[in-house]
Design a protein around this motif. Structure first.
Motif, short mmCIF file in Angstrom:
data_model
loop_
_atom_site.label_atom_id
_atom_site.label_comp_id
_atom_site.label_asym_id
_atom_site.label_seq_id
_atom_site.Cartn_x
_atom_site.Cartn_y
_atom_site.Cartn_z
N UNK A 10 0.85 -1.18 0.00
CA UNK A 10 0.00 0.00 0.00
C UNK A 10 0.89 1.23 0.00
N UNK A 11 0.36 2.33 -0.49
CA UNK A 11 1.09 3.59 -0.46
C UNK A 11 0.18 4.68 0.09
N UNK A 12 0.76 5.62 0.79
CA UNK A 12 0.03 6.76 1.32
C UNK A 12 0.56 8.00 0.62
N UNK A 13 -0.18 8.47 -0.37
CA UNK A 13 0.26 9.64 -1.13
C UNK A 13 0.32 10.89 -0.27
N UNK A 14 -0.43 10.90 0.83
CA UNK A 14 -0.39 12.03 1.74
C UNK A 14 0.96 12.16 2.46
N UNK A 15 1.64 11.03 2.61
CA UNK A 15 2.97 11.03 3.22
C UNK A 15 4.09 11.20 2.20
N UNK A 16 3.83 10.82 0.98
CA UNK A 16 4.87 10.81 -0.06
C UNK A 16 5.43 12.22 -0.30
N UNK A 59 9.76 8.96 4.02
CA UNK A 59 8.59 9.35 4.81
C UNK A 59 7.77 8.16 5.29
N UNK A 60 8.16 6.94 4.94
CA UNK A 60 7.41 5.77 5.36
C UNK A 60 6.07 5.65 4.66
N UNK A 61 6.00 6.11 3.43
CA UNK A 61 4.73 6.11 2.69
C UNK A 61 4.37 4.74 2.12
N UNK A 62 5.27 3.79 2.19
CA UNK A 62 5.03 2.45 1.62
C UNK A 62 4.77 1.48 2.76
N UNK A 63 3.63 0.80 2.68
CA UNK A 63 3.28 -0.19 3.68
C UNK A 63 3.31 -1.59 3.08
N UNK A 64 3.72 -2.57 3.88
CA UNK A 64 3.76 -3.95 3.44
C UNK A 64 2.97 -4.82 4.40
N UNK A 65 2.24 -5.79 3.85
CA UNK A 65 1.46 -6.71 4.68
C UNK A 65 1.55 -8.11 4.08
N UNK A 66 1.32 -9.09 4.90
CA UNK A 66 1.29 -10.48 4.42
C UNK A 66 2.62 -11.00 3.96
#
Length: 66
Positions: free
Chosen positions: A4-10, A57-64
């Motif tokens: 997932x990515x959070x464009x608000x943090x990017x 900025x930690x805009x990339x999230x990883x799961x699973x």
């Protein structure tokens, strides 16, 4: 793996694109991250983990990541 990515943090640094261009790109108008593949296969796992780790900025999230 699900990405997932959070464009608000990017901040548009583009490290993710340099490390994993098959999974990430940048929008032309503002340089923000654009996720091309939210479920990249094992072939891209190492690059995606590196992209997430180097994102300033930690805009990339990883799961699973079992």
């Amino acid at each position: 793996m699900k990405v997932t990515v959070d464009q608000g943090l990017c901040c548009g640094a583009g490290q993710c694109v340099l490390v994993a261009p098959e999974v990430f790109d940048q929008q032309e108008e503002d340089g923000l991250v654009l996720l091309l593949d939210p479920e990249p296969g094992a072939r891209h796992a190492a690059a995606v983990r590196e992209a997430a780790a180097t994102c300033p900025t930690g805009a990339i999230g990883l799961a699973g990541e079992g």
